[in-house]
Design an enzyme around this catalytic site. Sequence first.
Site, mmCIF file in Angstrom:
data_model
loop_
_atom_site.group_PDB
_atom_site.id
_atom_site.type_symbol
_atom_site.label_atom_id
_atom_site.label_comp_id
_atom_site.label_asym_id
_atom_site.label_seq_id
_atom_site.Cartn_x
_atom_site.Cartn_y
_atom_site.Cartn_z
ATOM 1 N N ARG A 55 29.211 34.637 23.413
ATOM 2 C CA ARG A 55 30.531 34.798 24.040
ATOM 3 C C ARG A 55 30.847 36.281 24.154
ATOM 4 O O ARG A 55 31.436 36.747 25.125
ATOM 5 C CB ARG A 55 31.626 34.051 23.255
ATOM 6 C CG ARG A 55 33.034 34.405 23.727
ATOM 7 C CD ARG A 55 34.103 33.369 23.384
ATOM 8 N NE ARG A 55 33.967 32.776 22.083
ATOM 9 C CZ ARG A 55 34.243 33.385 20.921
ATOM 10 N NH1 ARG A 55 34.683 34.624 20.904
ATOM 11 N NH2 ARG A 55 34.077 32.753 19.777
ATOM 12 N N TYR A 108 44.070 34.643 48.890
ATOM 13 C CA TYR A 108 43.421 33.395 48.496
ATOM 14 C C TYR A 108 44.436 32.491 47.780
ATOM 15 O O TYR A 108 45.180 32.944 46.907
ATOM 16 C CB TYR A 108 42.217 33.717 47.592
ATOM 17 C CG TYR A 108 41.624 32.479 46.987
ATOM 18 C CD1 TYR A 108 41.175 31.435 47.800
ATOM 19 C CD2 TYR A 108 41.530 32.326 45.610
ATOM 20 C CE1 TYR A 108 40.650 30.275 47.244
ATOM 21 C CE2 TYR A 108 40.997 31.179 45.051
ATOM 22 C CZ TYR A 108 40.560 30.154 45.878
ATOM 23 O OH TYR A 108 40.051 29.011 45.329
ATOM 24 N N ASP A 180 40.560 42.831 45.614
ATOM 25 C CA ASP A 180 39.638 41.698 45.595
ATOM 26 C C ASP A 180 38.646 41.947 46.729
ATOM 27 O O ASP A 180 38.981 41.826 47.906
ATOM 28 C CB ASP A 180 40.427 40.395 45.803
ATOM 29 C CG ASP A 180 39.536 39.159 45.769
ATOM 30 O OD1 ASP A 180 38.330 39.289 46.058
ATOM 31 O OD2 ASP A 180 40.057 38.064 45.485
ATOM 32 N N LYS A 205 30.570 33.877 45.892
ATOM 33 C CA LYS A 205 30.461 33.998 47.337
ATOM 34 C C LYS A 205 29.230 34.844 47.723
ATOM 35 O O LYS A 205 28.133 34.445 47.413
ATOM 36 C CB LYS A 205 31.777 34.565 47.883
ATOM 37 C CG LYS A 205 33.029 33.823 47.348
ATOM 38 C CD LYS A 205 33.030 32.390 47.719
ATOM 39 C CE LYS A 205 34.177 31.508 47.280
ATOM 40 N NZ LYS A 205 34.994 31.787 46.151
HETATM 41 N N1 PLP Z 1 39.125 35.618 45.653
HETATM 42 C C1 PLP Z 1 38.810 35.187 46.880
HETATM 43 C C2 PLP Z 1 39.024 36.093 48.055
HETATM 44 C C3 PLP Z 1 38.296 33.892 47.061
HETATM 45 O O1 PLP Z 1 37.988 33.465 48.298
HETATM 46 C C4 PLP Z 1 38.117 33.066 45.917
HETATM 47 C C5 PLP Z 1 37.606 31.691 46.046
HETATM 48 O O2 PLP Z 1 37.478 31.147 47.129
HETATM 49 C C6 PLP Z 1 38.468 33.560 44.657
HETATM 50 C C7 PLP Z 1 38.967 34.839 44.558
HETATM 51 C C8 PLP Z 1 38.313 32.705 43.431
HETATM 52 O O3 PLP Z 1 36.979 32.649 43.036
HETATM 53 P P1 PLP Z 1 36.295 31.413 42.264
HETATM 54 O O4 PLP Z 1 36.344 30.238 43.182
HETATM 55 O O5 PLP Z 1 34.910 31.929 41.972
HETATM 56 O O6 PLP Z 1 37.090 31.170 41.018
#
Ligand code: PLP
Length: 385
Positions: A55, A108, A180, A205
């Site tokens: 962890r 998101y 992000d 992604k």
């Molecule tokens: N940030 C963006 C721009 C996203 O598109 C996503 C998920 O689609 C996330 C954060 C969250 O990521 P996760 O699905 O890996 O938790």
Amino acid sequence: MVDDASRFGFETRAIHAGQAPDPRTGAVIVPIYQTSTYAQDGVGGTREGDYEYSRTANPTRTALEQALAALEGARHGLAYASGMAASDAVLRSVVRPGDHLVLGNDAYGGTFRLIDKVLTQWGLEYTVADLSKVDEVRAAIRPETKLIWCESPTNPLLGIADIPALAGVAHSAGARLVVDNTFATPYLQTPLSLGADIVLHSTTKYLGGHSDVVGGAVLTNEDELREQLFFIRNAAGAVPGPFDAWLTLRGIKTLAVRMERHCDNAEFVADALLAHPKVDRVYYPGLAEHPGHEVAAKQMRRFGGMVSFTHADGEQAALDVAARTELFILAESLGGIESLIEHPGRMTHASVAGSTLQVPAELLRLSVGIEDGRDLVHDLRTALG
Ligand code: PLP
């Protein structure tokens, strides 16, 4: 390789940074250290590498973190169990009850849900602003503002924020800018070099790139913030397992070549959609008429693999297209080698319905994969009718 990764180009860093051959066996690929614990030399004494419990740290994860840091040009990288775990860690490291943050009006849905439904209960306040309008962001700042939370390009409307300008607004208010960078990836854009304080990824992604692993990451140059993030991650436990870290690391090795092909195909698809009579609006920052095109061209290498569009005949027609494509698979998520189509209003962004972040009902979002671009355009034209 590679203590000083910064002297190498992006593609070299992606393959070598943090990924030297295994010192014991010479294994060329970083092993999957599928272990929860590590033998100690004596009570309180760890062996080389300071590993004691997975962890807290694991060598496969360490390799991933070093590679991610090298790609974003960051001093520190931390890997998480998901992008949302990474977002949660940033929020809990940087804000306290009573603090305030500025959130983009196109973000998101999961990020909005975490802030609006979870962290407001804990005393966090937020204001939604259009991050492409610097004056609107400045006006949203309060004395308690600790963070501007930015996506660029945004999900799902592909809006563009001027990252250096937002960093200036944040810093003059004593706040931090978090970007992000999931849509752009470090191949197309490195926000820390543009003035941001924290970079966040859903590595699920493009970084993983093959739709076979969920993960997240946080990158920063701040030593104290890294300690706080590390402490919270160890305390709360949102770590990726060794195999997930390894899959992500394997994906990263081909990020540059994949991104070039994603961009080629997305440009081709965006042009084809623009010319189609059933398409009302095309959202792609690579198009000259996109309002953020010039800013994107300044801060990004190319314009990415995500394209959104609205159907001229409304929501039902959009849903019909999503049901008719053959190669574009109807699914959430993005950034894999295969093309995906989704209806944000009912899928990824259902959690923003009724809020100021609500997306158009006739909107479809495409994650354009690395197949033959002509097949992709043919698939869309057939589905549009
Ligand atoms: N940030 C963006 C721009 C996203 O598109 C996503 C998920 O689609 C996330 C954060 C969250 O990521 P996760 O699905 O890996 O938790």
